[in-house]
Design an enzyme around this catalytic site. Structure first.
Site, short mmCIF file in Angstrom:
data_model
loop_
_atom_site.label_atom_id
_atom_site.label_comp_id
_atom_site.label_asym_id
_atom_site.label_seq_id
_atom_site.Cartn_x
_atom_site.Cartn_y
_atom_site.Cartn_z
N ASP A 1 0.81 -1.22 0.00
CA ASP A 1 0.00 0.00 0.00
C ASP A 1 0.84 1.27 0.00
OD1 ASP A 1 -2.62 -0.91 -0.05
OD2 ASP A 1 -2.67 -1.28 2.10
C1 GLC Z 1 -1.41 -3.93 5.51
C2 GLC Z 1 -2.65 -3.90 4.67
C3 GLC Z 1 -2.48 -4.75 3.46
C4 GLC Z 1 -1.24 -4.37 2.73
C5 GLC Z 1 -0.02 -4.40 3.65
C6 GLC Z 1 1.23 -3.90 3.02
O1 GLC Z 1 -1.26 -5.19 6.04
O2 GLC Z 1 -3.77 -4.36 5.39
O3 GLC Z 1 -3.59 -4.63 2.61
O4 GLC Z 1 -1.07 -5.23 1.67
O5 GLC Z 1 -0.28 -3.60 4.77
O6 GLC Z 1 1.18 -2.56 2.69
#
Ligand code: GLC
Ligand code: GLC
Length: 825
Positions: free
Chosen positions: A487
């Site tokens: 993200d």
């Molecule tokens: C968090 C989020 C997930 C994402 C991860 C890496 O765990 O819930 O959706 O893929 O972070 O950013």
């Protein structure tokens, strides 16, 4: 290295973690409730309860990031002469003669002893009931008669947890309660649109109560020294606005050796609109009375508790391993599966790191979570898949999150995370392989919850795949959109305003060249699954005498797209020693030896090795070796290396973190299993096992209780990486995709028991030292007892014998009933 203190230990026989010192390095929590009514409870009885949705139906109040950290909860105060104490030590922090907290499967038991009195509180949410039971047992172990004053305490939250913490000009005027005998009802906003109230009851006459916080605690006192308790005198206060609470006051006399139970009940009730009141302003208490009547004696509560334990017996009976290694067995048989249920229920919404107001259910998160859960309660996984797919758009894109109460896509976040669609294949395929239930593909499922837009679930899968191939960049690799799994890698964002979210700031997608190698690998893995599914559907059609043309054509179409993706990765996604991570907006490489920092990232290594892209050219082996060389450290594999030492505007959030934390070279446990599975597919059992053991909680528990900080019985999302100030320190425990991925890795790839359409595929990948082990696996209507003899081999099956008959190939064909399987490697 500093001396590592220990705060507790595993009790495998009872499936509990036993905490023996209340001053753990961080609150060590547990979850109560399996559907609808939920509670979080810390080892000192802190935490809160809610119905279905931690944002919209918060029942009791909790203040995050408090001082001290874990403040507020369900507290019992015991006043014995001048001494006031709590069985869980907090909030009074009166030194105890004995303290113990046992976190078990959906229950927690906290026991304290002081001055010859033992107080033991069992907390759980009975199956199918909307309440938290608190069974408090007081026992007099002294030689003298004890006259105790007992106060209970809960603080009501005004339902919407977000506005509860914001809108005081309103909140301080709306609070309303009713008191009826030993029950305190919280009915704020019930007079208007709400059709629900909560109550706090005890199954004995009370000698007083409080419902107004200030009257009970005093304006200048704290949870640690409420005035009413300190003076041993309840105020019998009636809340009008301000901050409603619920506290019972009970005078208890205990003869030497005598013991008494008190059943406290924190309940939630919904009434139909025309049955809300029994008299003007008086709430209809019928359902509350009913619920209370079901749980008002020790016998009834003990029965409800026994049912809960039986429920967990059955769930944990589905997959059981015996390897002789306690640390492995307890994670596989108990805690990993337990954490999978919790992540399935909560996604990333409510923990001691997630406030419950920010995030609902993640599209990608929930698909991954269900892979860890589908074997436990398949019908719930089925419903979840339908709910998730219902938040998809017609072009295959989807809402990144949805609210559990409304099941509607969350507009604050929106969509545009281009990995999201692939995960629907991942989740659905896992469900069908577990259950053999192909009918789910025929379910009619809407787009964006709009009635009239329904198409089959299979069509949802098809548009998911299409979304990737219709969004390719200049290298024919998938465009990343707002972000892929990471993200924080926001290649189309370009924000210099600290008040903007990197993730939701409007993307600059016009003319973008930002492509993701992680989605490329994910597409190949899920694309192969999709092709296999289409072929399976074609075969089934033929067997039924129908035409298989549609599915055969679809399989061919997608196989071609997968092949093209593989070529694109080999051509433009390989850096010489490892897979690139991405191309940025301008088409520059990310995760390349040519970069100054962050030369290598874990995500693309995981997915492209799982996809076996370029295995024949040695790419997979090189990539896995590079992970060992550059990413691995004492506590696991870091996300990228070297860490970013400065903020890079073009990359968005990722480099906003200091070195070694979160997505900047933290050990983001979620993605370690991807590489481990890559190792397993490549047949490198020793490497797979050594990566796995590094982040396996039971191994960490043994060595690093203090350093690790967070709960040692579950995985956490992030462990500080080698570039951090305190490598090995854990954060963000419980709600992480790590749970499902650890489960998927160990159950299917290490121990090698893989559900498939027609049976169970046996394909372990073990360290050379592995000894014989047995897996008991319930599968659909069958029960398999599978014993594996590794014979010093890391990979490869020599023979399978099913009920005395040799089996051809690696799949045990499914048939109902009990079976014995012997496997030689
Ligand atoms: C968090 C989020 C997930 C994402 C991860 C890496 O765990 O819930 O959706 O893929 O972070 O950013
Ligand atoms: C590890 C364990 C061993 C177990 C094997 C299974 O080597 O030490 O006991 O049999 O893993 O994968």
């Amino acid at each position: 290295m500093e001396q590592q203190k220990r705060y507790g230990h595993f009790d495998d026989q009872h499936r509990e973690y036993v905490i023996t010192d209340p001053q753990t390095p961080w609150p060590w929590i547990n979850y109560l409730g399996n559907e609808d009514f939920f509670s979080l409870i810390s080892n000192t009885a802190g935490g809160y309860s809610f119905y279905k949705d931690a944002k919209f139906r918060r029942i009791t109040r909790y203040r995050y990031n408090n001082v001290p950290m874990d403040n507020g909860g369900r507290y019992f105060y015991i006043k014995d002469g001048d001494t006031v104490w709590n069985p869980g030590w907090k909030p009074c922090k009166t030194p105890l003669d004995f303290y113990e907290c046992r976190h078990g499967m959906s229950y927690t038991r906290i026991t304290g002893r002081k001055q010859g009195v033992e107080a033991s509180a069992l907390f759980f949410v009975p199956l199918k009931k909307w309440c938290e039971v608190q069974k408090l047992t007081l026992r007099n172990d002294s030689q003298a008669t004890k006259q105790l004053k007992l106060f209970s305490f809960e603080e009501w939250c005004l339902w919407n947890a977000a506005t509860d913490m914001e809108n005081f000009q309103r909140n301080f005027s709306t609070g309303e309660v009713e008191i009826e005998n030993s029950t305190i009802y919280h009915k704020t906003e019930y007079r208007e649109r709400r059709n629900h109230y909560a109550f706090y009851h005890v199954n004995t006459p009370i000698q007083g109560f409080d419902t107004d916080r200030e009257s009970f605690i005093g304006l200048y006192n704290e949870f640690a020294d409420p005035q009413a308790v300190m003076e041993g005198k309840p105020r019998n206060s009636h809340a009008h606005g301000w901050s409603p609470i619920a506290s019972h006051y009970i005078e208890v006399t205990l003869q030497p050796g005598e013991q008494k139970d008190f059943i406290f009940l924190l309940g939630y009730v919904e009434n139909e609109q025309d049955k809300k009141f029994e008299a003007p302003q008086v709430i209809n208490k019928e359902k509350a009375h009913q619920l209370i009547a079901e749980l008002d004696t020790t016998e009834k509560v003990d029965r409800a508790f026994a049912e809960l334990c039986k429920y967990w017996d059955a769930l944990l009976d589905i997959y059981k391993v015996k390897t002789g290694n306690d640390k492995l067995d307890r994670m596989v048989n108990i805690w990993n599966q337990y954490q999978c249920m919790v992540t399935f229920n909560f996604s990333r919404s409510a923990s001691f790191f997630e406030s419950g107001v920010g995030r609902g259910m993640g599209f990608r998160d929930s698909n991954q979570d269900l892979v860890g859960f589908v074997h436990q309660i398949p019908p719930r996984a089925r419903q979840r898949i339908i709910d998730i797919a219902s938040t998809q758009f017609p072009d295959g894109g989807c809402y990144h999150q949805y609210q559990p109460l409304t099941k509607r896509g969350n507009n604050d976040i929106g969509g545009g995370f281009n990995d999201d669609p692939c995960w629907l294949i991942f989740g659905t395929v896992a469900y069908i392989k577990e259950t053999g239930d192909f009918s789910i593909l025929d379910e009619m499922v809407p787009f964006d919850n709009q009635p009239g837009t329904e198409v089959t679930l299979f069509e949802h899968l098809r548009v998911s795949m299409n979304h990737v191939i219709e969004n390719l960049g200049p290298h024919k690799l998938p465009l990343i959109g707002r972000a892929d799994w990471n993200d924080c890698l926001n290649l189309n964002c370009f924000s210099m305003d600290p008040n903007e979210s990197f993730q939701t700031t409007e993307n600059v997608t016009e003319g973008t060249k930002a492509e993701s190698l992680m989605i490329a690998g994910l597409f190949v893995v899920t694309g192969k699954d999709y092709v296999a599914l289409c072929k399976e559907l074609a075969r089934r059609r033929q067997d039924d005498g129908g035409s298989a043309d549609v599915y055969t054509a679809e399989a061919e179409r997608m196989q071609q797209a997968v092949d093209e993706m593989i070529e694109a990765v080999k051509k433009d996604g390989w850096d010489g020693e490892w897979y690139l991570r991405a191309y940025d907006f301008f088409g520059n490489k990310i995760g390349s030896n040519e970069c100054d920092e962050a030369k290598i990232f874990i995500e693309s290594q995981g997915w492209c090795t799982m996809a076996e892209i370029g295995a024949e050219d040695g790419m997979v082996a090189k990539s896995l070796d590079a992970c060992k060389k550059y990413l691995e450290c004492e506590h696991g594999m870091v996300l990228n290396n070297p860490a970013f030492s400065k903020f890079i505007y073009e990359y968005g959030e990722i480099s906003s973190y200091p070195e070694g934390y979160k997505e900047n070279a933290g050990i983001f446990c979620h993605n370690n299993p991807w590489v481990i599975i890559g190792e397993c597919i490549a047949g490198r059992g020793d490497d797979a096992w050594s990566h796995y053991a590094k982040i396996l909680p039971s191994y960490v528990e043994e060595k690093y209780q203090t350093l690790h900080k967070v709960e040692p019985y579950v995985n956490c999302q992030m462990v500080a990486g080698k570039d951090a100030a305190r490598p090995g320190e854990g954060k963000n425990s419980w709600l992480t995709g790590t749970a499902a991925w650890m489960w998927y890795t160990v159950s299917e790839f290490i121990l090698g028991i893989k559900p498939d359409y027609d049976g169970i595929r046996i394909d372990p990948c073990l360290p050379e030292t592995a000894s014989d082990y047995t897996v008991c696996r319930k599968f659909r209507e069958a029960e398999y007892e599978i014993t594996i003899h590794p014979n010093g081999q890391q990979k490869g099956i020599k023979s399978i014998v099913l009920d005395g008959q040799p089996v051809k190939g690696a799949v045990i064909p499914y048939s109902a009933g009990k079976h014995i399987v012997e496997v030689n490697m």
